[in-house]
Design an enzyme around this catalytic site. Structure first.
Site, PDB file in Angstrom:
ATOM      1  N   ASP A  54     -48.639  73.051  59.294  1.00 17.50           N
ATOM      2  CA  ASP A  54     -47.383  73.711  59.686  1.00 17.50           C
ATOM      3  C   ASP A  54     -47.689  75.038  60.402  1.00 17.50           C
ATOM      4  O   ASP A  54     -46.780  75.741  60.844  1.00 17.50           O
ATOM      5  CB  ASP A  54     -46.416  73.879  58.510  1.00 17.50           C
ATOM      6  CG  ASP A  54     -47.003  74.673  57.360  1.00 17.50           C
ATOM      7  OD1 ASP A  54     -48.146  75.156  57.474  1.00 17.50           O
ATOM      8  OD2 ASP A  54     -46.302  74.821  56.328  1.00 17.50           O
ATOM      9  N   SER A  55     -48.991  75.343  60.576  1.00 19.11           N
ATOM     10  CA  SER A  55     -49.382  76.415  61.504  1.00 19.11           C
ATOM     11  C   SER A  55     -48.805  76.147  62.884  1.00 19.11           C
ATOM     12  O   SER A  55     -48.766  77.044  63.730  1.00 19.11           O
ATOM     13  CB  SER A  55     -50.909  76.535  61.578  1.00 19.11           C
ATOM     14  OG  SER A  55     -51.495  75.277  61.846  1.00 19.11           O
ATOM     15  N   ASP A  93     -48.914  68.277  56.908  1.00 18.48           N
ATOM     16  CA  ASP A  93     -48.332  69.253  55.977  1.00 18.48           C
ATOM     17  C   ASP A  93     -46.895  68.898  55.626  1.00 18.48           C
ATOM     18  O   ASP A  93     -46.110  68.497  56.497  1.00 18.48           O
ATOM     19  CB  ASP A  93     -48.311  70.641  56.636  1.00 18.48           C
ATOM     20  CG  ASP A  93     -49.508  71.487  56.250  1.00 18.48           C
ATOM     21  OD1 ASP A  93     -50.262  71.095  55.335  1.00 18.48           O
ATOM     22  OD2 ASP A  93     -49.693  72.550  56.870  1.00 18.48           O
ATOM     23  N   LYS A 122     -50.287  67.247  52.711  1.00 17.95           N
ATOM     24  CA  LYS A 122     -50.796  68.495  52.120  1.00 17.95           C
ATOM     25  C   LYS A 122     -49.614  69.354  51.693  1.00 17.95           C
ATOM     26  O   LYS A 122     -48.602  69.420  52.407  1.00 17.95           O
ATOM     27  CB  LYS A 122     -51.674  69.251  53.126  1.00 17.95           C
ATOM     28  CG  LYS A 122     -52.232  70.566  52.558  1.00 17.95           C
ATOM     29  CD  LYS A 122     -53.369  71.128  53.395  1.00 17.95           C
ATOM     30  CE  LYS A 122     -52.946  71.894  54.606  1.00 17.95           C
ATOM     31  NZ  LYS A 122     -52.053  73.053  54.354  1.00 17.95           N
ATOM     32  N   GLU A 124     -48.570  73.190  49.344  1.00 22.81           N
ATOM     33  CA  GLU A 124     -49.126  74.462  48.895  1.00 22.81           C
ATOM     34  C   GLU A 124     -48.713  74.794  47.463  1.00 22.81           C
ATOM     35  O   GLU A 124     -47.564  74.560  47.076  1.00 22.81           O
ATOM     36  CB  GLU A 124     -48.649  75.588  49.819  1.00 22.81           C
ATOM     37  CG  GLU A 124     -49.111  75.407  51.253  1.00 22.81           C
ATOM     38  CD  GLU A 124     -48.638  76.524  52.175  1.00 22.81           C
ATOM     39  OE1 GLU A 124     -48.071  77.531  51.690  1.00 22.81           O
ATOM     40  OE2 GLU A 124     -48.833  76.379  53.388  1.00 22.81           O
ATOM     41  N   GLU A 191     -57.839  78.670  51.043  1.00 24.19           N
ATOM     42  CA  GLU A 191     -57.743  79.551  52.220  1.00 24.19           C
ATOM     43  C   GLU A 191     -57.906  81.016  51.810  1.00 24.19           C
ATOM     44  O   GLU A 191     -57.239  81.491  50.873  1.00 24.19           O
ATOM     45  CB  GLU A 191     -56.377  79.349  52.907  1.00 24.19           C
ATOM     46  CG  GLU A 191     -56.193  80.234  54.128  1.00 24.19           C
ATOM     47  CD  GLU A 191     -55.014  79.845  55.012  1.00 24.19           C
ATOM     48  OE1 GLU A 191     -54.371  78.809  54.748  1.00 24.19           O
ATOM     49  OE2 GLU A 191     -54.736  80.608  55.961  1.00 24.19           O
TER      50      GLU A 191
HETATM   51  O1  KIV Z   1     -51.127  74.836  58.575  1.00 22.51           O
HETATM   52  C1  KIV Z   1     -52.365  74.858  58.707  1.00 22.51           C
HETATM   53  O2  KIV Z   1     -52.912  74.818  59.817  1.00 22.51           O
HETATM   54  C2  KIV Z   1     -53.181  74.915  57.506  1.00 22.51           C
HETATM   55  C3  KIV Z   1     -54.639  75.199  57.680  1.00 22.51           C
HETATM   56  C4  KIV Z   1     -54.837  76.614  58.032  1.00 22.51           C
HETATM   57  C5  KIV Z   1     -55.424  74.805  56.495  1.00 22.51           C
HETATM   58  O3  KIV Z   1     -52.688  74.780  56.437  1.00 22.51           O
END
Ligand code: KIV
Length: 273
Positions: A54-55, A93, A122, A124, A191
């Protein structure tokens, strides 16, 4: 590996395969991707795992955080990345709040896997997230947990800063790592934590631990692709490196990153806390 040709011997990377890599001491190489072209480059470069992080809210959409990313957007980018991959494993994510309870997380994972083609999702944190991990795992959704600096918690954390420098916070992260693994997580991203804490957690868990700003002693590394290509505007994070500067193409830069991770040359001491 700097070739632009696909390795015909390369087998698809699988979730059990990641665990086998940890057991065999083979480093796992992971990069983010948000579209089919970059996905195809990373697949060609032999990167094991593509993460639709989600970056994308920050590096693609230009927001100040990952919070505005919607599930529709995550599904759209995941499907685009899937079309560029042939062997790398696809992880996506769960956007902010789509993991607020098992029902929403199951719905979101369903879309990311069925429409997007992800093989793993993924999410958090720990605490109430462990119930979510259990629910996903029971329904055959492989889960990657994410601890340490969790960007969706940026407002609670007060910024994007290293987590776990203080002994009590380090112990909490250590306990959370055990808890997410016990709940069924098949992989863990750590992270921005001190390298020593990441080393201890990696030694403790049977599942692969992937670091970003977590030192060299994890089972693998992940970077945001725009950071490692020097595209991200502004200051690059301390833990990243511009691989494009020394290599002639995007695929060559990604292959150099993969080689350096596998050989233990990246991250170096200056990329860790
Ligand atoms: O959203 C993302 O790119 C991430 C990575 C930095 C691990 O969670």
């Amino acid at each position: 590996m700097n070739s632009q040709t696909r390795d015909p011997e390369r087998k698809p990377v699988t979730v059990p395969g990641l665990r086998a890599m940890k057991a065999e001491g083979r480093k796992i190489v992971m990069l983010t991707a948000y579209d089919a072209s970059f996905a195809s480059c990373l697949d060609l470069a032999g990167v094991d795992v593509a993460l639709v992080g989600d970056s994308l809210g920050m590096v693609v959409q230009g927001h100040a955080s990952t919070l505005p990313v919607t599930l529709d957007q995550a599904v759209y980018h995941t499907a685009a990345v899937a079309r560029g991959l042939s062997s790398s494993l696809l992880v996506a994510d769960l956007p902010f709040m789509t993991d607020r309870d098992p029902a929403h997380a199951l719905e979101a994972a369903h879309r990311l896997m069925a429409e997007g083609g992800a093989a793993m999702v993924k999410l958090e944190g720990a605490g109430h997230i462990c119930v979510v991990i259990e629910a996903l795992t029971e329904r055959n959704v492989p889960v990657c947990a994410h601890l340490g600096l969790t960007p969706q918690a940026v407002h609670r954390l007060g910024g994007y800063r290293v987590q776990g420098r203080e002994a009590d916070v380090a112990e909490r992260i250590f306990d959370d790592a055990r808890a997410v693994a016990a709940a069924g997580a098949q992989m863990l991203v750590l992270e921005a934590v001190p390298a020593e804490l990441a080393r201890r957690i990696t030694g403790e868990l049977a599942i692969p631990v992937i670091g970003i700003g977590a030192g060299a002693d994890t089972d693998g590394q992940v970077l945001v692709v725009y950071d490692m290509l020097g595209i991200t505007p502004g200051k690059r994070p301390k833990f990243s490196k511009d691989f494009l500067r020394e290599h002639g193409s995007v695929v060559a830069a990604m292959a150099a990153y993969a080689d350096d991770v596998r050989a233990g040359r990246f991250p170096g001491p200056k990329h860790q806390y």
